[in-house]
Write a protein that holds these residues in place. Structure first.
Motif, PDB file in Angstrom:
ATOM      1  N   MET A   1       0.840  -1.201   0.000  1.00  0.00           N
ATOM      2  CA  MET A   1       0.000   0.000   0.000  1.00  0.00           C
ATOM      3  C   MET A   1       0.875   1.250   0.000  1.00  0.00           C
ATOM      4  N   ALA A   2       1.874   1.257   0.892  1.00  0.00           N
ATOM      5  CA  ALA A   2       2.754   2.420   0.988  1.00  0.00           C
ATOM      6  C   ALA A   2       3.499   2.631  -0.326  1.00  0.00           C
ATOM      7  N   GLU A   3       3.926   1.521  -0.945  1.00  0.00           N
ATOM      8  CA  GLU A   3       4.620   1.626  -2.231  1.00  0.00           C
ATOM      9  C   GLU A   3       3.707   2.236  -3.289  1.00  0.00           C
ATOM     10  N   LEU A   4       2.445   1.781  -3.289  1.00  0.00           N
ATOM     11  CA  LEU A   4       1.499   2.267  -4.290  1.00  0.00           C
ATOM     12  C   LEU A   4       1.193   3.742  -4.091  1.00  0.00           C
ATOM     13  N   LYS A   5       1.286   4.190  -2.840  1.00  0.00           N
ATOM     14  CA  LYS A   5       1.067   5.615  -2.602  1.00  0.00           C
ATOM     15  C   LYS A   5       2.240   6.447  -3.111  1.00  0.00           C
ATOM     16  N   GLY A   6       3.312   5.752  -3.502  1.00  0.00           N
ATOM     17  CA  GLY A   6       4.447   6.470  -4.057  1.00  0.00           C
ATOM     18  C   GLY A   6       5.426   6.984  -3.031  1.00  0.00           C
ATOM     19  N   ILE A   7       5.394   6.416  -1.813  1.00  0.00           N
ATOM     20  CA  ILE A   7       6.352   6.835  -0.793  1.00  0.00           C
ATOM     21  C   ILE A   7       7.740   6.317  -1.147  1.00  0.00           C
TER      22      ILE A   7
ATOM     23  N   ASN B   1      11.429   4.742  -1.006  1.00  0.00           N
ATOM     24  CA  ASN B   1      11.882   3.465  -0.479  1.00  0.00           C
ATOM     25  C   ASN B   1      12.386   3.556   0.960  1.00  0.00           C
ATOM     26  N   TRP B   2      13.257   4.515   1.236  1.00  0.00           N
ATOM     27  CA  TRP B   2      13.856   4.558   2.562  1.00  0.00           C
ATOM     28  C   TRP B   2      12.820   4.928   3.616  1.00  0.00           C
ATOM     29  N   ARG B   3      11.796   5.727   3.210  1.00  0.00           N
ATOM     30  CA  ARG B   3      10.768   6.074   4.183  1.00  0.00           C
ATOM     31  C   ARG B   3       9.885   4.873   4.494  1.00  0.00           C
ATOM     32  N   ILE B   4       9.628   4.061   3.472  1.00  0.00           N
ATOM     33  CA  ILE B   4       8.865   2.839   3.717  1.00  0.00           C
ATOM     34  C   ILE B   4       9.580   1.982   4.757  1.00  0.00           C
ATOM     35  N   VAL B   5      10.895   1.805   4.526  1.00  0.00           N
ATOM     36  CA  VAL B   5      11.661   0.937   5.433  1.00  0.00           C
ATOM     37  C   VAL B   5      11.702   1.534   6.843  1.00  0.00           C
ATOM     38  N   VAL B   6      12.012   2.808   6.946  1.00  0.00           N
ATOM     39  CA  VAL B   6      12.216   3.378   8.276  1.00  0.00           C
ATOM     40  C   VAL B   6      10.890   3.594   9.007  1.00  0.00           C
ATOM     41  N   GLN B   7       9.874   4.098   8.305  1.00  0.00           N
ATOM     42  CA  GLN B   7       8.628   4.443   8.996  1.00  0.00           C
ATOM     43  C   GLN B   7       7.632   3.301   9.090  1.00  0.00           C
ATOM     44  N   HIS B   8       7.576   2.467   8.049  1.00  0.00           N
ATOM     45  CA  HIS B   8       6.532   1.442   8.036  1.00  0.00           C
ATOM     46  C   HIS B   8       7.040   0.067   8.447  1.00  0.00           C
ATOM     47  N   ALA B   9       8.227  -0.297   7.946  1.00  0.00           N
ATOM     48  CA  ALA B   9       8.723  -1.646   8.242  1.00  0.00           C
ATOM     49  C   ALA B   9       9.382  -1.701   9.623  1.00  0.00           C
ATOM     50  N   LEU B  10      10.243  -0.739   9.905  1.00  0.00           N
ATOM     51  CA  LEU B  10      11.058  -0.802  11.119  1.00  0.00           C
ATOM     52  C   LEU B  10      10.259  -0.961  12.424  1.00  0.00           C
ATOM     53  N   PRO B  11       9.193  -0.144  12.644  1.00  0.00           N
ATOM     54  CA  PRO B  11       8.473  -0.284  13.909  1.00  0.00           C
ATOM     55  C   PRO B  11       7.902  -1.688  14.126  1.00  0.00           C
TER      56      PRO B  11
END
Lengths: 315, 299
Positions: A215-221, A223-233
Motif C-alpha cells: 500500500m505504501a509503495e502504491l502511494k508512491g512513498i 523506499n527509505w521512508r517505507i523501510v524506516v517508517q513502516h517496516a522498522l516499527p
C-alpha cells in the motif's frame, strides 16, 4: 501483560539461582581439590589438612554455599587465595573497565549494525547486500585474537595511529582511557556487527511483502521512508532481541580481547586467576559474568514483550 | 506375525550417496573443501611434508627471523621454523577439536534421541539440565571447571565435549521429535523394537544430513574454543605445538612490527572459514530439497 513480565522476571531470578549453584557445585563435585592445588608439589597430608581447615573446607558444602551466596549478595566476594586480600577491593576497578570497554564497543556496534542492516534491506540484491553475507561469514569464523592482532599490526604498528597495548591504571580518568579503548572496542565491534546487521536486514525483509508495505509503495512513498517508517516499527522486537543477545556475547567476548590488548579488566583478572588456580576469584568473576549474561537475556525477553503488542496478550 | 512384519514400513529407503553433491558445488564451497583437505593432509602427513623437525632450533637464524627461501614463514620465539611448527600444530589443534566434537556428538545425539523417543519425565529432566548449563556462557563455565581440574588434554576434551553437547542435544532432540511421530517409528514400537534399535535404524538415517551440517558447525566451534583456551594459556601446554598457544608465545613481538602471531592465528581463521563455506552449502542444499519436497506435496 504485567503477569507475563512478572513471570519472566521470576524465571530470571530462578535461572540466576541455578547458575550460582552450578558455579559453586563445579568446584565441589569435580575431583580436583583446592587445598592440593594451592600447595602443589609441597602437599603433605598434614599441611593439606591445615589448609582445608583454614579455608573452612571441612564444613558441609551446603552450609558453605549458603554463606558464599549470602556474602556475595552483600558485596563480600571472599578472599583471594594468592594475594590474600579481599576480592571485592580488586574487582571494582576491573569491573568498571570491562563495562566501559563493552559499553564503548556497543555504542559503536549497535547503531552501525542497524544502519547498515537497513541500507542492505533497501538495496537488496546489490553488491553492498552481497558484501554483507561475506562479512558475516568472516566474522563468525575468525577468532577475536586474529582480528585484534591484525588491528594492532596495521593501525598501531604500521600506521602508528594508536598505542598497541591498552594498559590502564587507577589514576587514569575517562579521557585518558578513551584512546586506549578504541582498538579493543573496534575488535569487539567487528566480531558482533555482522550478525546484528544480517538479522536487521532479515527482519526488515520479512515484512516487506506485507500488504501495508505494498500500500505504501502504491502511494508512491520513497523506499527509505517505507523501510524506516513502516517496516522498522513492526520488526523492532526481533531487532532488540538480537542486539541484546549480541551485547551478552560482547560481555563474554571481552575475556579474550582484554588479554590480547593487556587491558586490565574483569576478563583478564579471571584468566590470570584460572592459571593460578585461585578458585574463589574464579568463582566470583564467573558469577558476575553469568549474572550480566543472564540479566541481558532476560532484558531481551522483557523488551520484546514490551515492543510487540501481540506478545502482551498470550492466548 | 511375519505377514504383518512384511507390511510394516521400515525406515525410509536408504539412498546411495548422491554424487551431484560435489558436481553442483559453487566455487566458494569448493575453496572451502580445498582448505579442509589441505588441513587434513597436513594432519596426516605432518612428518613427511614439514621441511624440518618439530623441535629443531636454528641458532644462526635467531629468534623471529623474517621469511626467507629456506624458512618461508621465518622462525619463532626460540628460532624454530615457523612453517614446520604450524604444520605440526595442525595435528594437535585439529585432533583435539575432532575428539571433542566426536564425543559431544555421541553424547548429544544419544541423549537427544532418547529424550525425543521416550518423552515425558526423561525428556523433561534432560532438557532442564541442558537449559541450566546453557544459561552460563560456555567460556566462563569452562574457565571455572578448568580452574579446579587443571589443563590436561583429556580434561580439555571432556570439558569442551560436555559443554558443546548441550547444543547437539537441542538440535538432535528437535529433529528427532519430528521423526519420532512418524508412522514407521510407531510401527517399530508396536513391533516391540528396543530404544537403541529405533534410534539407530529408524531415526538416525532420517536425520543424518542436518546432523552432518551441525557437525561442521560444532567442529569449528570446538576448534575456535580450544584455540582460544590455548591462547589464554589455559589449553594445550608447551612443549606441544598448537595454534592457539603459538599465537600466545609469539604475541609480544607484534608491537615491533613482526607479524609472527598472525601466521598461526591466520591458520585458525582459514580452517574455520573453510568449514563454514562447506556447511553453508550443505544447509542451502537441504533448504532447497526441503522446499522441493514441500512443493511436491502441494501438487
Amino acid at each position: 501483560m504485567l503477569n507475563l513480565l512478572l513471570r519472566r522476571l521470576a524465571l530470571g531470578v530462578m535461572t540466576l539461582w541455578v547458575v550460582s549453584v552450578i558455579i559453586f557445585a563445579d568446584t565441589e563435585i569435580l575431583p580436583g581439590d583446592v587445598a592440593t592445588a594451592i600447595l602443589g608439589q609441597t602437599a603433605t597430608p598434614e599441611n593439606t589438612e591445615a589448609i582445608r581447615n583454614q579455608l573452612g573446607l571441612n564444613r558441609p558444602p551446603y552450609e558453605r554455599y549458603v554463606d558464599w551466596l549470602g556474602d556475595f549478595l552483600q558485596g563480600d566476594l571472599g578472599m583471594s587465595l594468592t594475594s590474600r586480600r579481599p576480592i571485592s577491593d580488586q574487582i571494582g576497578f576491573r569491573l568498571e573497565n570491562t563495562l566501559l570497554l563493552a559499553g564503548v564497543a556497543a555504542a559503536i556496534a549497535v547503531p552501525l549494525a542497524i544502519v547498515l542492516g537497513l541500507i542492505a534491506a533497501i538495496k537488496q540484491g546489490t553488491l553492498f547486500d552481497r558484501g554483507i553475507s561475506i562479512t558475516t561469514l568472516l566474522s563468525i569464523s575468525v577468532p577475536e585474537f586474529f582480528i585484534g592482532y591484525v588491528l594492532i599490526f596495521v593501525v598501531a604498528v604500521q600506521l602508528r595511529w594508536l598505542p598497541s597495548m591498552s594498559s590502564v591504571n587507577v589514576r587514569m580518568d575517562l579521557w585518558d582511557k578513551l584512546p586506549l579503548l578504541i582498538l579493543p572496542a573496534l575488535t569487539l565491534t567487528l566480531v558482533t556487527v555482522a550478525h546484528m546487521m544480517r538479522m536487521t536486514r532479515a527482519a526488515v525483509l520479512s515484512v516487506m511483502n506485507s500488504p501495508y508495505i505494498e500500500m505504501a509503495e502504491l502511494k508512491g512513498i520513497r523506499n527509505w521512508r517505507i523501510v524506516v517508517q513502516h517496516a522498522l516499527p513492526n520488526v523492532l522486537s526481533p531487532i532488540i532481541n538480537v542486539v541484546i543477545l549480541n551485547l551478552a556475547y560482547l560481555v563474554v567476548g571481552v575475556v579474550v580481547v582484554e588479554v590480547v590488548f593487556t587491558y586490565d579488566g574483569l576478563g583478564k583478572y579471571m584468566v590470570d586467576a584460572v592459571s593460578k588456580r585461585d578458585v574463589p576469584v574464579v568463582q566470583a568473576c564467573g558469577l558476575i559474568f553469568a549474572m550480566v549474561y543472564v540479566g541481558l537475556n532476560m532484558t531481551a525477553d522483557i523488551l520484546s514483550i514490551l515492543a510487540n503488542p501481540r506478545l502482551r496478550h498470550p492466548k | 506375525m511375519t505377514m504383518i512384519d512384511d507390511k510394516v514400513p521400515d525406515a525410509l529407503p536408504k539412498k546411495s550417496f548422491d554424487w551431484r553433491f560435489f558436481a553442483e558445488m559453487p566455487l566458494a564451497s569448493r575453496i572451502g573443501l580445498g582448505i579442509i583437505l589441505i588441513n587434513a593432509f597436513a594432519v596426516i602427513f605432518a612428518p613427511w611434508i614439514a621441511p624440518y623437525s618439530e623441535t629443531q632450533m636454528f641458532r644462526d637464524l635467531g629468534n623471529w627471523a623474517p621469511p626467507s627461501a629456506e624458512h618461508w614463514l621465518g622462525s619463532d620465539q626460540i628460532g624454530r621454523d615457523m612453517l614446520t611448527r604450524i604444520i605440526y600444530g595442525a595435528r594437535t589443534t585439529i585432533l583435539i577439536a575432532l575428539c571433542a566434537t566426536l564425543l559431544s556428538f555421541s553424547m548429544g545425539i544419544l541423549l537427544g534421541f532418547t529424550a525425543a523417543v521416550l518423552g515425558g519425565i526423561v525428556d523433561n529432566v534432560l532438557s532442564r539440565i541442558v537449559d541450566a548449563l546453557m544459561a552460563i556462557p560456555t567460556l566462563i563455565l569452562a574457565l571455572v571447571v578448568i580452574s579446579v581440574l587443571g589443563t590436561q588434554i583429556y580434561i580439555l576434551v571432556l570439558v569442551i565435549a560436555v559443554l558443546d553437547s548441550t547444543r547437539v542435544f537441542r538440535l538432535s532432540r528437535a529433529i528427532a521429535m519430528d521423526v519420532a511421530v512418524m508412522e514407521f517409528v510407531e510401527a517399530a514400537r508396536l513391533r516391540g523394537e528396543g530404544l537403541v534399535w529405533i534410534m539407530r535404524r529408524e531415526i538416525l538415517p532420517n536425520t543424518i544430513m542436518p546432523l552432518i551440517a551441525e557437525f561442521g558447525l560444532r567442529f569449528s566451534f570446538a576448534f575456535l574454543f580450544i584455540a582460544a583456551l590455548s591462547f589464554l594459556g589455559l589449553g594445550v601446554q608447551p612443549p606441544y605445538a598448537d595454534w592457539g598457544g603459538m599465537v600466545r608465545e609469539n604475541a609480544q613481538v607484534i608491537s615491533y612490527g613482526i607479524p609472527a602471531p598472525l601466521y598461526p592465528a591466520g591458520a585458525i581463521a582459514l580452517l574455520t572459514i573453510g568449514v563454514n563455506l562447506v556447511v553453508d552449502y550443505i544447509l542451502a542444499r537441504q533448504n532447497r530439497s526441503a522446499a522441493a519436497a514441500f512443493e511436491e506435496q502441494e501438487l
